[in-house]
Design an enzyme around this catalytic site. Structure first.
Site, mmCIF file in Angstrom:
data_model
loop_
_atom_site.group_PDB
_atom_site.id
_atom_site.type_symbol
_atom_site.label_atom_id
_atom_site.label_comp_id
_atom_site.label_asym_id
_atom_site.label_seq_id
_atom_site.Cartn_x
_atom_site.Cartn_y
_atom_site.Cartn_z
ATOM 1 N N SER A 6 0.885 -1.290 -0.007
ATOM 2 C CA SER A 6 -0.060 0.009 0.140
ATOM 3 C C SER A 6 0.834 1.249 -0.081
ATOM 4 O O SER A 6 1.689 1.359 0.959
ATOM 5 C CB SER A 6 -0.821 -0.003 1.141
ATOM 6 O OG SER A 6 -1.433 1.444 1.498
ATOM 7 N N HIS A 31 -1.076 -1.534 -4.174
ATOM 8 C CA HIS A 31 -2.335 -1.276 -3.730
ATOM 9 C C HIS A 31 -2.343 0.291 -3.668
ATOM 10 O O HIS A 31 -1.590 0.800 -2.843
ATOM 11 C CB HIS A 31 -2.441 -1.754 -2.162
ATOM 12 C CG HIS A 31 -3.672 -1.737 -1.576
ATOM 13 N ND1 HIS A 31 -4.833 -2.537 -1.874
ATOM 14 C CD2 HIS A 31 -4.166 -1.000 -0.584
ATOM 15 C CE1 HIS A 31 -5.877 -2.282 -1.046
ATOM 16 N NE2 HIS A 31 -5.421 -1.449 -0.233
ATOM 17 N N ASP A 33 -4.856 3.327 -2.106
ATOM 18 C CA ASP A 33 -5.745 3.805 -1.147
ATOM 19 C C ASP A 33 -6.562 5.128 -1.403
ATOM 20 O O ASP A 33 -5.701 6.166 -1.277
ATOM 21 C CB ASP A 33 -5.327 3.609 0.404
ATOM 22 C CG ASP A 33 -5.156 2.321 0.714
ATOM 23 O OD1 ASP A 33 -6.122 1.344 0.893
ATOM 24 O OD2 ASP A 33 -4.099 2.120 1.120
ATOM 25 N N MET A 35 -9.388 7.671 -0.374
ATOM 26 C CA MET A 35 -10.239 8.172 0.798
ATOM 27 C C MET A 35 -10.916 9.470 0.261
ATOM 28 O O MET A 35 -10.091 10.372 -0.030
ATOM 29 C CB MET A 35 -9.662 8.129 2.142
ATOM 30 C CG MET A 35 -8.630 7.170 2.209
ATOM 31 S SD MET A 35 -7.743 7.060 3.947
ATOM 32 C CE MET A 35 -6.838 5.573 3.860
ATOM 33 N N HIS A 64 -8.195 0.523 -4.002
ATOM 34 C CA HIS A 64 -9.260 0.436 -2.782
ATOM 35 C C HIS A 64 -9.990 1.641 -2.603
ATOM 36 O O HIS A 64 -9.512 2.693 -2.098
ATOM 37 C CB HIS A 64 -8.338 -0.072 -1.692
ATOM 38 C CG HIS A 64 -9.284 -0.238 -0.402
ATOM 39 N ND1 HIS A 64 -8.911 -0.297 0.787
ATOM 40 C CD2 HIS A 64 -10.554 -0.354 -0.121
ATOM 41 C CE1 HIS A 64 -9.657 -0.476 1.896
ATOM 42 N NE2 HIS A 64 -10.659 -0.477 1.107
ATOM 43 N N MET A 66 -12.229 4.032 -0.804
ATOM 44 C CA MET A 66 -12.948 4.329 0.281
ATOM 45 C C MET A 66 -13.856 5.455 0.088
ATOM 46 O O MET A 66 -13.543 6.300 1.025
ATOM 47 C CB MET A 66 -12.118 4.193 1.707
ATOM 48 C CG MET A 66 -11.456 2.747 1.968
ATOM 49 S SD MET A 66 -9.759 2.987 3.064
ATOM 50 C CE MET A 66 -8.501 3.251 1.662
ATOM 51 N N MET A 135 -11.261 -6.410 5.547
ATOM 52 C CA MET A 135 -10.488 -5.355 6.126
ATOM 53 C C MET A 135 -10.106 -6.089 7.558
ATOM 54 O O MET A 135 -10.833 -6.364 8.337
ATOM 55 C CB MET A 135 -11.403 -4.040 6.575
ATOM 56 C CG MET A 135 -11.374 -3.358 5.087
ATOM 57 S SD MET A 135 -10.038 -2.895 4.299
ATOM 58 C CE MET A 135 -9.105 -1.737 5.557
ATOM 59 N N ASP A 173 -6.349 -6.650 4.553
ATOM 60 C CA ASP A 173 -5.662 -5.400 4.471
ATOM 61 C C ASP A 173 -5.567 -4.395 5.899
ATOM 62 O O ASP A 173 -6.996 -4.465 6.267
ATOM 63 C CB ASP A 173 -6.454 -4.339 3.492
ATOM 64 C CG ASP A 173 -6.096 -2.832 3.215
ATOM 65 O OD1 ASP A 173 -4.764 -2.603 3.884
ATOM 66 O OD2 ASP A 173 -6.565 -2.149 2.598
HETATM 67 C C1 DX5 Z 1 -6.367 1.333 5.476
HETATM 68 C C2 DX5 Z 1 -5.889 1.127 4.308
HETATM 69 C C3 DX5 Z 1 -4.571 0.256 4.278
HETATM 70 C C4 DX5 Z 1 -3.578 0.746 4.838
HETATM 71 C C5 DX5 Z 1 -2.658 -0.372 5.501
HETATM 72 O O1 DX5 Z 1 -7.672 2.277 5.488
HETATM 73 O O2 DX5 Z 1 -6.774 0.441 3.431
HETATM 74 O O3 DX5 Z 1 -4.424 -0.182 2.852
HETATM 75 O O4 DX5 Z 1 -2.672 1.550 4.206
HETATM 76 O O5 DX5 Z 1 -1.555 0.024 5.939
HETATM 77 P P1 DX5 Z 1 -0.712 -0.957 7.233
HETATM 78 O O6 DX5 Z 1 -0.201 -2.166 6.313
HETATM 79 O O7 DX5 Z 1 0.390 -0.122 7.798
HETATM 80 O O8 DX5 Z 1 -1.902 -1.331 8.044
HETATM 81 ZN ZN ZN Z 2 -6.399 -0.424 1.555
#
Ligand code: DX5
Ligand code: ZN
Length: 216
Positions: A6, A31, A33, A35, A64, A66, A135, A173
């Site tokens: 990620s 990956h 993310d 948001m 991903h 969110m 998750m 994740d």
């Molecule tokens: C959280 C994200 C993850 C996050 C994981 O909302 O979806 O992808 O970046 O980070 P680590 O591996 O540090 O928990």
């Molecule tokens: Zn993620």
């Protein structure tokens, strides 16, 4: 195991270099993310970042989302370079229409649930997805602690997929590190997101360490 680092945990001031490090470390997926500050409290990044890193690697972009009502942006994420688009079941007023939009945009289809959402809620959609993301932290932030209670969801999903004879990837994740990786692999996850565990320290060494654990 398919490792999907990620980039939320990357150093954004030298993002291009960090993407090249992932490329050199031979990771299959990246990956990404996204948001929106609404579905989750944080705002991360959007299309311009994805477009600008797309030419740097041929690795699969595992996006991903969110974000609330992701159907509004599916086509744009596909155009920006997404290969897999994963949406939150809780964020969609029409889950089937959203999954169809992802398929029609030419991407692989992922569906995910927050820790508080029961695994059974994804079962009706299993024939329509390529991947289910379980998750293992509350979405919104990197660097959180793995929630061990999520392991039983992996086991239940794996059994359901076997029973229905469906080929669907199981992704996890959140909070994955050398301690928690063996637990989720043993339970049946095969696509592994890791942010902090890849980007804190040396990327190549960290990737090699996680890969070696998966061989055992
Ligand atoms: C959280 C994200 C993850 C996050 C994981 O909302 O979806 O992808 O970046 O980070 P680590 O591996 O540090 O928990
Ligand atoms: Zn993620």
């Amino acid at each position: 195991m398919i490792l999907s680092p990620s980039i939320l945990a990357a150093d954004f001031s030298r993002l291009g270099e960090q993407i090249r490090q992932l490329d050199e470390a031979d990771v299959p997926y990246v990956h990404i993310d996204v948001m929106d500050g609404l579905f989750v409290p944080s705002i991360s990044f959007g299309f311009p970042i994805i477009e600008s890193i797309r030419p740097l690697t041929k690795r699969v972009f595992d996006v991903h989302l969110m974000i609330q009502e992701p159907i509004r942006y599916v086509e744009q994420f596909a155009k920006a370079g997404a290969d897999i688009i994963t949406v939150h079941l809780e964020a969609c007023s029409d889950v089937t229409a959203t999954l169809t939009a992802i398929r029609n945009a030419g991407c692989k289809v992922g569906l995910t649930i927050k820790p508080g959402t029961p695994i059974e809620t994804v079962y009706p959609y299993l024939p329509d997805v390529d991947m289910v993301l379980i998750m293992t932290v509350e979405p919104g932030f990197g660097g959180q602690k793995f929630m061990p209670d999520m392991v039983e969801k992996i086991v239940a999903l794996k059994a359901k997929l076997a029973q229905e004879q469906l080929q669907v990837d199981i992704q996890v994740d959140g909070g994955i590190n050398p301690q928690t990786l063996p637990v989720v692999l043993e339970a049946g996850a095969n696509v592994i997101v890791a942010g902090t565990a890849v980007f804190r320290g040396d990327v190549k060494e960290n990737v090699a360490g996680l890969e070696a654990l998966a061989q055992q």
